[in-house]
Design an enzyme around this catalytic site. Structure first.
Site: not given
Length: 516
Positions: A14-15, A52, A56, A109, A111, A192, A308-309, A364
């Site tokens: 994540d991130d 995010c 996903r 996660k 989301h 994140h 994710d990014n 991002k």
């Protein structure tokens, strides 16, 4: 005898920035992920959907995010592409694989909206239903269905990355009760914000980042060249621009040497915590690998790792200490020791995000390479012969559905639960895994009116308030030389293709109100 189908583990960070893994040029200690890369395959031009929720949605459904209803975040904006949850016109990897006899697990996660993972095909879930929260507070991490066993943690012993892995290992062990294969979506919320990590991990990096982001960028660039991730002539990009959340303040990241000494100490600590979070995630991935090896299951398990990014620049060079107000606190002296602990809350800001995106532009949110390009590592010892190789062909999160359908022989439905299902947008990655010749195609991007389209060597990128920019990624991966004035016909051709895609995939109509 029935052929044994592979287990499949899809790991999502994540991130995580493009250059944050050792096998992609980082100084951060990631030996377990690096091991997957050295005996697997690295993709250097694999794309997500810039943030995010949209990423996903694409990963889970094989559709572009707006088609799945998640063009922005998880707020209902009453517009087809911006519902804030997965629409009835899509199916998830879990729903498709369950029909093929797979156990389906999600640890980490979610989301992607209000239905939750159980209603969207997962047998078991542990983790975070929303987007982010403290890594130290277990009350925000839930077990579903509610009657399923959940681990108990002593006071002060809970850390989210560890707990997510604990439950992932429990799910894998549960799957061994029968002969059916499993799909595990291991979706970490690290690294994140809030930046939080165990002190012993932070201590490894406590002094390392005092050299600053300019030096880190230079060092990463050289390592990436040595690894073959980028070409030898790839330049170091200028320090990147940044915008605040309301986009009414804009600037350029400062030179490290121009920063006040107290501010340098604060910033170095932020990056040390971030590195510790990545390190701790790698340690936990190592636990999963060790478990598979112990049970002699690694050979027939496909493991995919991605982010994710791009790196998170929110919202200026100093980072924030309050997500709601985005205000910054300058930490000094004894206060520095508390950073990363249970009572802290930090982001690391645009200067470090620029370093973590090396050598790509922006971060991002954006349709430039630094926002949408992720490391992808594929590891499957029993099937992938390209061990330790690097592949530069483009791919996208939309390809995971087609890949899993190809590998398992599962049927992708035309209808599901009485609803007509949109056809898959992606293509199987199996030809790439087997080193077969790729077919050229176009990949498109949009988030918060930041846009992009990639076709072959050509990339058209757009920041919300600005004109389209044209780049030849074959010799300008960092998007430094805008060729729009030299090739106006190519700009118009790609713009038209992007607009047709945007109309087809519910980018338009846009919602009347925007998500911040």
């Amino acid at each position: 005898m029935k052929e044994q189908k592979p287990n499949m583990i899809l790991i999502l960070a994540d991130d995580l920035g493009y250059s944050d893994l050792g096998c992609f040029g980082s100084e951060i200690d990631t030996p377990n992920i690096d091991r997957l890369a050295s005996s697997g395959l690295r993709f250097t031009q694999f794309y997500n959907s810039a943030r995010c929720c949209p990423s996903r949605a694409s990963l889970l459904t094989g559709l572009y995010p707006h088609q799945a209803g998640v063009g922005e975040m998880n707020e209902e904006l009453e517009t087809p592409g911006y519902r804030g949850f997965l629409k009835d016109q899509c199916v998830t990897l879990a729903e498709v694989l369950k029909e093929e006899g797979y156990h389906t697990y999600l640890s980490g996660k979610w989301h992607v909206g209000r239905q939750g993972p159980i209603k969207k095909g997962f047998d078991d879930f542990y983790g975070l239903l929303g987007g982010f929260t403290s890594f130290w507070d277990q009350k925000d991490y839930v077990r579903l269905p509610e009657d399923r066993p959940e681990r108990a943690y002593e006071e002060g012993q809970f850390y989210a990355t560890d707990a997510i892995t604990d439950h992932a290992l429990d799910f894998i062990e549960e799957s061994r009760c029968d002969d059916n294969p499993y799909f595990l979506y291991l979706s970490y919320n690290a690294p994140h914000f809030p930046l939080q990590a165990p002190q012993e991990d932070i201590a490894k990096y406590e002094r390392f980042y005092e050299k600053g982001w300019d030096k880190i960028r230079e060092e990463r660039l050289e390592r990436m060249k040595g690894l073959g991730i980028i070409t030898q002539d790839t330049p170091l990009t200028p320090r990147a621009e940044y915008w605040n959340r309301d986009r009414d303040i804009q600037g350029v990241n400062p030179a490290w040497e121009s920063i006040d000494p107290d501010r340098k100490k604060d910033l170095a600590k932020r990056m040390a915590i971030y590195a510790a979070m990545v390190d701790r995630m790698d340690q936990n991935i190592g636990r999963v690998i060790s478990d598979l090896e112990e049970k002699q299951e690694l050979e027939n398990t496909l493991i995919l790792f991605c982010s994710d990014n791009g790196a998170c620049a929110e919202w200026d060079p100093w980072g924030f200490d309050n997500w709601i107000t985005t205000t910054n606190i300058l930490h000094r002296k004894e206060d520095l020791k508390k950073m990363g602990g249970p009572d802290s809350y930090h982001s690391y800001g645009s200067g470090w995000a620029n370093a973590c995106s090396t050598p790509l532009r922006l971060y991002k949110h954006y349709g430039h390479e630094g926002g949408i390009c992720t490391p992808l590592i594929a590891h499957w010892p029993g099937e992938i012969e390209r061990k330790g190789e690097i592949d530069h062909r483009p791919g996208h999160f939309i390809d995971f559905m087609a890949t899993f359908v190809d590998i398992t022989g599962a049927d992708y439905p035309e209808e599901y639960n009485g609803h007509k299902i949109l056809p898959m947008e992606g293509e199987s990655l199996m030809p790439a895994l087997l080193d077969e010749s790729p077919q050229e195609r176009s990949l498109c991007f949009e988030h918060e009116q930041h846009c992009g389209i990639r076709r072959g060597k050509w990339k058209l990128s757009k920041i919300k308030e600005r004109d389209w920019e044209l780049y030849n990624l074959e010799n300008d991966r960092s998007e430094m030389v805008n060729l729009a004035d030299q090739y106006p016909y190519m700009v118009e051709e790609l713009k038209l293709e992007w607009k047709e895609w945007a109309k087809r995939t519910d980018v338009f109509p846009r919602p009347e109100r925007k998500v911040k």
